[in-house]
Write an enzyme that holds these catalytic residues in place. Structure first.
Site, PDB file in Angstrom:
ATOM      1  N   ASP A  80       0.836  -1.199   0.000  1.00 29.28           N
ATOM      2  CA  ASP A  80       0.000   0.000   0.000  1.00 29.28           C
ATOM      3  C   ASP A  80       0.874   1.254   0.000  1.00 29.28           C
ATOM      4  O   ASP A  80       2.020   1.213  -0.451  1.00 29.28           O
ATOM      5  CB  ASP A  80      -0.945  -0.039   1.210  1.00 29.28           C
ATOM      6  CG  ASP A  80      -2.332   0.496   0.872  1.00 29.28           C
ATOM      7  OD1 ASP A  80      -2.417   1.685   0.520  1.00 29.28           O
ATOM      8  OD2 ASP A  80      -3.316  -0.255   0.964  1.00 29.28           O
ATOM      9  N   HIS A  95      -4.167   6.070   2.553  1.00 26.36           N
ATOM     10  CA  HIS A  95      -4.778   4.810   2.112  1.00 26.36           C
ATOM     11  C   HIS A  95      -4.227   3.614   2.886  1.00 26.36           C
ATOM     12  O   HIS A  95      -4.986   2.764   3.371  1.00 26.36           O
ATOM     13  CB  HIS A  95      -4.523   4.654   0.618  1.00 26.36           C
ATOM     14  CG  HIS A  95      -5.301   3.576  -0.060  1.00 26.36           C
ATOM     15  ND1 HIS A  95      -4.875   2.268  -0.106  1.00 26.36           N
ATOM     16  CD2 HIS A  95      -6.474   3.610  -0.741  1.00 26.36           C
ATOM     17  CE1 HIS A  95      -5.746   1.550  -0.790  1.00 26.36           C
ATOM     18  NE2 HIS A  95      -6.720   2.333  -1.191  1.00 26.36           N
ATOM     19  N   SER A 103     -10.996  -1.110  -2.061  1.00 27.85           N
ATOM     20  CA  SER A 103      -9.791  -1.036  -1.229  1.00 27.85           C
ATOM     21  C   SER A 103     -10.122  -1.226   0.242  1.00 27.85           C
ATOM     22  O   SER A 103      -9.283  -1.692   1.014  1.00 27.85           O
ATOM     23  CB  SER A 103      -9.101   0.320  -1.403  1.00 27.85           C
ATOM     24  OG  SER A 103      -8.356   0.388  -2.585  1.00 27.85           O
TER      25      SER A 103
END
Length: 734
Positions: free
Chosen positions: A141, A199, A524
């Site tokens: 990530d 994220h 996600s």
């Protein structure tokens, strides 16, 4: 703002060159070569020399370190290097050279969701699985935020003795017993694995965040934030930046994660559909499952259009996105008395309850309809409520910023028809609500019906218990599977809409607090939910293979929402198999599925032979020399679902199940009626007398009469006194 819009819903795969690559004429290629002999393979220095020997003669010895950016050991026999097109042509002449492919740049694709999924503290499956204690989840990530309360190591055990990973934080940032590894694989960046985008922090805390009290965003969705596997360890492999994620870097990170000793890999990223020998996530994932490592990946955010999936390989768990039953409600109140519920995380207490002028600039200007930056400057929107359409390649938060910059008082964000009725609770920069398509059309109709339209927004806060959940989000990518039509994808859906989880900074511009959380949406977010659930299953069943765990998740999946009705899509219609896969994840049922469908590595190789790939290309995927002396069709793989193309002739397929439920048990088949297809299962009863006993059955498919739909779906279920083991079926009629 840009970071939020990029990572809340990922967009299409992009290809680009960095400025440095353009200026030098060099591009990054992933180079595959033949395996050397075992002695060379076993010695790291010898392997590096072997790889270096493939570089063109024009590359001097001093240049080699700057040219080869990654050397692969587990996921591939080869390396990633900066090369010119002419140099690649020279390399192609060398003995042992297999291929060179340009790198691709891929895109990144909970206070309440544990309870929504039936996970409760000190009871049930959470307790039985010991909260995932000792399992290592590796995430690829944008990095992670050390020091965030979600990554506290209170009550955490020490890392397992097998762990070989590294911690590459700089300054005062450190790993602990929760974050046991953190590395950067973005070639040429030289940055630590801390998260600048948000994220990675969000996905990591969703998978395995520790318990944090009083988590909220703007005071909403308040509760205890916790990941799916709160006692699992986290290893972060930074492969993505705001520019995307290079598959050369992804392959290097997968290589390292396998060597480090992770148990689960979580990839909330992806690209377009490709043959598996061109898909470096599929290649790296195969190397992982060879070592017993489970791989979970997001399906993509290009729904509701068909055949928009990423990560389609059958050895990957492909995860779509669903809603859950919590909403942060903001109601649009119109001057005619009508009210339409929407959502927003930002709910200011001081917003006046009086009605304000209401405008829709999109009536005369397409750019203004989508509220793109600067598009409202020529309209008088000061002090007014502005209607903006969703989409138009303009992020939702960017729309609210545009309204604010133009002097607007509030925004009503309205779905387009393709978006349906799904809404998001975003942290907008001004008072706003996001409403579905039907409400948006009614609001626009009202504007056209009067010369003085007015509206306000009534903020109602957090409400739990929406019985229409789970439903499939409009953005969740759909099948059919392009790379392998005989495999149903996605495999499963899980929570991916309005997910509250850790964030590097405060979205409220607060200082002096480390309780920083954000609410975002995307597959996600679904993927780490499943990755954490897999960690629980690995803790509860350490002897189960990746295929067995996947089977348990799929065959136990829920088919109904909280009202007991079929799961719906964004149009409020029953969702089909290409949206839901096997259904909605049910962690507790997955831990005790009754029967499982297992798959061996050799089965996958025969399946790849059946796809018609060249033996050389299959060798790239499986990292061994392959001779396709036998093969199976896609539908013959022992997968927990069926996807077939059915012509006039009857087709027969076998499946083998393994008993992991009651030692002495009898299962009877139930066949859901499928229009245009007769389905017969033999035998109709399976009898088991001991654990791990196997039984094989045959399913026959025959066209029956006329059919109106080209694709039809159904299911077969094996039922005992304790269990229902369901396999979904997709049939394409020709």
């Amino acid at each position: 703002m840009t970071c939020i819009c990029i990572f809340s819903i990922a967009f299409l795969l992009s290809f680009h060159l960095t400025t440095a690559q353009r200026s030098t004429g060099l591009q990054t290629y992933i180079v595959h070569v033949d395996k050397p002999d075992a002695q060379v393979l076993a010695n790291s220095a010898d392997l590096e020399s072997y790889y270096n020997s493939f570089l063109p003669a024009t590359v001097s010895g001093s240049e080699v370190p700057s040219r080869i950016i990654h050397s692969y050991h587990h996921v591939a026999t080869g390396f990633a290097a900066k090369l010119s097109g002419e140099e690649v042509k020279e390399m192609e002449k060398k003995a042992g050279f297999v291929s060179a492919k340009l790198e691709k740049v891929l895109t990144l694709h909970t206070t309440h969701t544990p309870n929504f999924l039936g996970l409760y503290q000190n009871m049930g499956f959470w307790q039985e699985s010991n909260y995932g204690k000792g399992v290592i989840i590796g995430l690829l990530d944008t990095g992670i935020t050390p020091g965030h309360p979600s990554f506290s190591d209170v009550n955490m055990p020490s890392p397992p003795a097998k762990w070989k990973g590294k911690c590459e934080f700089t300054g005062n940032a450190t790993c602990n017993k929760k974050i046991i590894g953190a590395r950067n694989f973005i070639s040429g960046s030289g940055v630590p694995p801390t998260d600048e985008e948000g994220h990675g922090t969000h996905t990591a805390s969703t998978a395995a965040g520790n318990f944090v009290n009083d988590a909220n965003v703007f005071g909403n969705a308040n509760g205890t934030a916790v990941g799916m596997a709160p006692l699992a360890h986290i290893a972060m492999y930074k492969v993505c930046s705001e520019d995307g994620c290079s598959d050369a870097d992804i392959l290097a990170a997968l290589d390292a994660a396998i060597d480090d000793g992770v148990d689960v890999l979580s990839l909330s990223l992806g690209g377009y559909s490709d043959p598996f020998y061109y898909d470096n996530i599929a290649i790296g994932a195969f190397a992982a499952i060879r070592k017993g490592i489970f791989v979970s990946a997001s399906a993509g955010n290009d729904g509701p259009l068909n055949s928009t999936l990423s990560n389609e390989a059958p050895w990957i768990l492909t995860v779509g996105a669903s809603t859950h039953d919590r909403k942060i409600v903001a109601t649009a109140v119109l001057g005619n008395g009508q009210q339409y519920d929407g959502e927003s995380a930002f709910q200011p207490a001081d917003f006046p309850h009086t009605l304000l002028p209401l405008v829709y600039p999109g009536t005369s200007d397409e750019e203004a309809a989508f509220c793109s930056s600067g598009s409202l400057d020529k309209f008088d929107v000061k002090g007014k409520v502005v209607v903006c359409d969703r989409g138009g390649d303009v992020a939702r938060l960017e729309k609210s910023q545009t309204v604010k910059d133009a002097g607007g008082a509030a925004m009503i964000l309205a779905n387009l028809e393709i978006d349906g009725e799904g809404t998001f609770a975003d942290a907008h920069v001004l008072p706003a609500t996001h409403v579905g398509y039907a409400a948006g059309e009614m609001i626009k109709s009202y504007i056209n019906s009067t010369s003085t339209p007015t509206a306000g927004i009534l903020f109602k806060g957090t409400i739990i218990g929406f019985k229409s959940s789970p439903s499939v989000s409009s953005f969740s990518s759909r099948g059919p599977n392009l790379a392998s039509p005989g495999i149903v994808k996605p495999d499963i859906i899980g929570p991916g809409v309005n997910i509250l989880a850790a964030w590097p900074v405060s979205v409220e511009n607060k200082t002096g607090t480390d309780l920083t959380f954000n609410i975002i949406s995307g597959t996600s977010m679904s993927c780490p939910h499943l990755s954490g659930i897999v960690a629980l299953l690995k803790s509860a069943h350490p002897d189960w293979s990746p295929a067995a765990i996947k089977s348990a998740i799929m065959t136990s999946a829920d088919q109904s929402n909280l009202e007991g009705q079929p799961i719906l899509d964004e149009r409020n219609l029953p969702a089909d198999i290409f949206a839901t896969g096997a259904g909605h994840v049910n962690p507790s049922k997955a831990s005790d599925p009754g029967l499982i469908y297992d798959i061996q590595l050799e089965d996958y190789i025969q399946y790849l032979c059946g796809l018609g790939y060249r033996e050389k290309d299959i060798g790239l995927i499986v990292q061994e020399t392959v001779k396709c002396e036998s093969s199976i069709s896609e539908a013959e793989l022992n997968y927990p679902s069926f996807s077939i193309i059915l012509g006039p002739k009857t087709q027969n397929y076998t499946r083998t199940v393994t008993n992991v439920g009651d030692a002495s048990s009898t299962y009877t088949v139930n066949i859901a009626k499928t229009q245009g297809v007769d389905i017969v299962v033999e035998p109709a009863t399976l009898v088991f007398t001991k654990m791990y006993q196997q039984a094989t059955y045959t399913v026959s498919f025959t066209q029956s009469g006329d059919f109106t739909d080209r694709f039809v779906q159904g299911a077969i279920s094996w039922s005992s006194n304790e269990y229902v083991v369901r396999s979904p079926i997709s049939v394409k009629l020709e």
